[in-house]
Design a protein around this motif. Structure first.
Motif, mmCIF file in Angstrom:
data_model
loop_
_atom_site.group_PDB
_atom_site.id
_atom_site.type_symbol
_atom_site.label_atom_id
_atom_site.label_comp_id
_atom_site.label_asym_id
_atom_site.label_seq_id
_atom_site.Cartn_x
_atom_site.Cartn_y
_atom_site.Cartn_z
ATOM 1 N N ILE A 161 0.841 -1.208 0.000
ATOM 2 C CA ILE A 161 0.000 0.000 0.000
ATOM 3 C C ILE A 161 0.876 1.259 0.000
ATOM 4 C CG2 ILE A 161 -1.717 1.311 1.307
ATOM 5 C CD1 ILE A 161 -2.457 -1.468 2.557
ATOM 6 N N SER A 164 2.783 1.957 -3.465
ATOM 7 C CA SER A 164 2.032 1.971 -4.723
ATOM 8 C C SER A 164 0.904 2.993 -4.594
ATOM 9 C CB SER A 164 1.453 0.579 -5.005
ATOM 10 O OG SER A 164 0.525 0.265 -3.996
ATOM 11 N N THR A 165 0.280 3.306 -5.672
ATOM 12 C CA THR A 165 -0.777 4.311 -5.615
ATOM 13 C C THR A 165 -2.174 3.719 -5.735
ATOM 14 O OG1 THR A 165 -0.345 4.661 -7.943
ATOM 15 C CG2 THR A 165 0.537 6.297 -6.431
ATOM 16 N N ARG A 166 -2.290 2.535 -6.299
ATOM 17 C CA ARG A 166 -3.607 2.002 -6.626
ATOM 18 C C ARG A 166 -4.056 0.855 -5.733
ATOM 19 N NH1 ARG A 166 -5.098 2.668 -12.335
ATOM 20 N NH2 ARG A 166 -3.868 4.388 -13.108
ATOM 21 N N LEU A 167 -3.211 0.468 -4.789
ATOM 22 C CA LEU A 167 -3.535 -0.746 -4.047
ATOM 23 C C LEU A 167 -4.242 -0.445 -2.736
ATOM 24 C CD1 LEU A 167 -0.362 -2.931 -4.711
ATOM 25 C CD2 LEU A 167 -2.492 -2.755 -5.991
ATOM 26 N N ARG A 168 -5.194 -1.289 -2.414
ATOM 27 C CA ARG A 168 -5.943 -1.188 -1.162
ATOM 28 C C ARG A 168 -6.056 -2.584 -0.569
ATOM 29 N NH1 ARG A 168 -11.487 1.052 -3.240
ATOM 30 N NH2 ARG A 168 -11.123 -0.774 -4.523
ATOM 31 N N THR A 182 -8.767 -6.227 -6.423
ATOM 32 C CA THR A 182 -7.457 -5.868 -5.869
ATOM 33 C C THR A 182 -7.271 -6.413 -4.451
ATOM 34 O OG1 THR A 182 -7.518 -3.829 -7.158
ATOM 35 C CG2 THR A 182 -5.940 -3.913 -5.353
ATOM 36 N N GLU A 183 -8.261 -6.154 -3.578
ATOM 37 C CA GLU A 183 -8.100 -6.552 -2.173
ATOM 38 C C GLU A 183 -7.902 -8.058 -2.047
ATOM 39 O OE1 GLU A 183 -10.377 -4.571 -3.376
ATOM 40 O OE2 GLU A 183 -10.712 -2.833 -2.086
#
Ligand SMILES: Nc1ncnc2c1ncn2[C@@H]1O[C@H](COP(=O)(O)OP(=O)(O)O)[C@@H](O)[C@H]1O
Ligand SMILES: CC(C)(COP(=O)(O)O)[C@@H](O)C(=O)NCCC(=O)O
Ligand SMILES: [K+]
Length: 263
Positions: A161, A164-168, A182-183
């Motif tokens: 997290i 990176s910019t897009r990860l959740r 993604t999760e």
């Protein structure tokens, strides 16, 4: 010898990098978990409620944590006995400077070496899936052959997290082989890394020992994420899951400080 007198309620306390865990120790040095958490005030209340004579402490948290607890317990009559790794107790540590070994890792070696009765001449591989995931290997002569340290399950997720910019991530546990979002992909990917650590740890422990370990131990808050049935474990290897192995090692350490006769 510190001359520790165990009364029925003495306590053992571990400060890991994520949380503290408090256990009570009975006359046979068996450990029961009393509580775990993050809050020092809550911990202090728990300890004062039990009002033990001694609290055995093992900490890999910043030194200030134990200092704060000492301060909070000053004038209470409770004595904190802090364990630190040292050569002896039937275990030869491979570290050039044993004080650099995590005390939690050292205590799992003590717990493994002295579990049960008359079983000291066994070899052990210990996997602790906490903040970090660690492996330690102990041969039947009590020689610590070394181990591994890698980021634990939460740490793997957090570093993804942060970098990176897009990860959740989410706390949902996906019931799937592959993530369809993604999760779920992160959860399953990090869990697969943990599984891979355990898989390779078993092979490498066997390589280092010359034969499969007699005992394979699992401990740590995330050890439940490792699928033991999917691992290739030799028939001779006994698989032992002990959530509080570090606390059990602390109780063992206390027992070396004082024979159980002194109640
Ligand atoms: N009640 C809980 N509170 C916090 N973490 C928990 C709890 N139960 C399981 N866990 C898991 O345990 C992990 C921490 O493991 P633990 O062995 O307690 O770590 P440490 O000894 O490094 O503090 C967390 O990453 C979390 O996923
Ligand atoms: C490897 C550890 C960070 C594991 O800590 P934990 O995940 O239990 O909080 C800890 O044992 C530690 O700080 N060890 C010192 C370095 C070493 O053992 O070599
Ligand atoms: K730990």
């Amino acid at each position: 010898m510190l001359g520790v007198k165990l009364v029925s309620e003495n306590l053992v306390l571990e400060f890991g990098n994520t949380r503290w865990k408090l256990g009570s120790v009975d006359r046979e040095y068996q450990v029961t978990l009393v509580g775990s958490g993050h809050d020092l005030a809550q911990l202090t209340d728990l300890i004062l409620h039990v009002a033990p004579t001694f609290v055995g402490v093992a900490s890999v948290a910043p030194p200030q944590t134990v200092l704060d607890l000492r301060h909070a317990l000053a004038d209470s009559g409770v004595e904190l006995l802090e364990a630190s790794p040292e050569q002896g107790f039937g275990i030869t540590l491979c570290y050039v400077d044993p004080s650099r070994l995590g005390v939690d890792r050292w205590l799992t070696l003590l717990a493994a070496r002295y579990h049960g009765a008359n079983q000291a001449a066994q070899s052990h591989a210990i996997i602790d899936a906490g903040t970090a995931v660690t492996l330690d290997v102990l041969n039947a002569n009590g020689h610590h052959r070394g181990g591994w340290i890698a980021p634990g399950f939460r740490l793997m997720q957090e570093s993804l997290i942060q970098k990176s910019t897009r990860l959740r991530v989410s706390d949902n546990v996906p019931d799937a082989i592959l993530g369809e979002g993604t999760e779920a992909a992160i959860h399953l990917g990090c869990q697969a890394s943990l599984q891979g650590f355990a898989h390779t740890a078993i092979q490498s422990a066997e390589e280092a020992l010359g034969s499969p370990p007699d005992c394979l131990w699992f401990t740590g808050g995330d050890s439940g994420l490792i699928n033991k049935k999917a691992l290739q474990i030799a028939a001779k290897t006994q698989v032992i899951e002990r959530p509080n192995l570090v606390l059990e090692g602390l109780a063992q350490w206390l027992s070396f400080k004082s024979p159980p006769r002194s109640f």
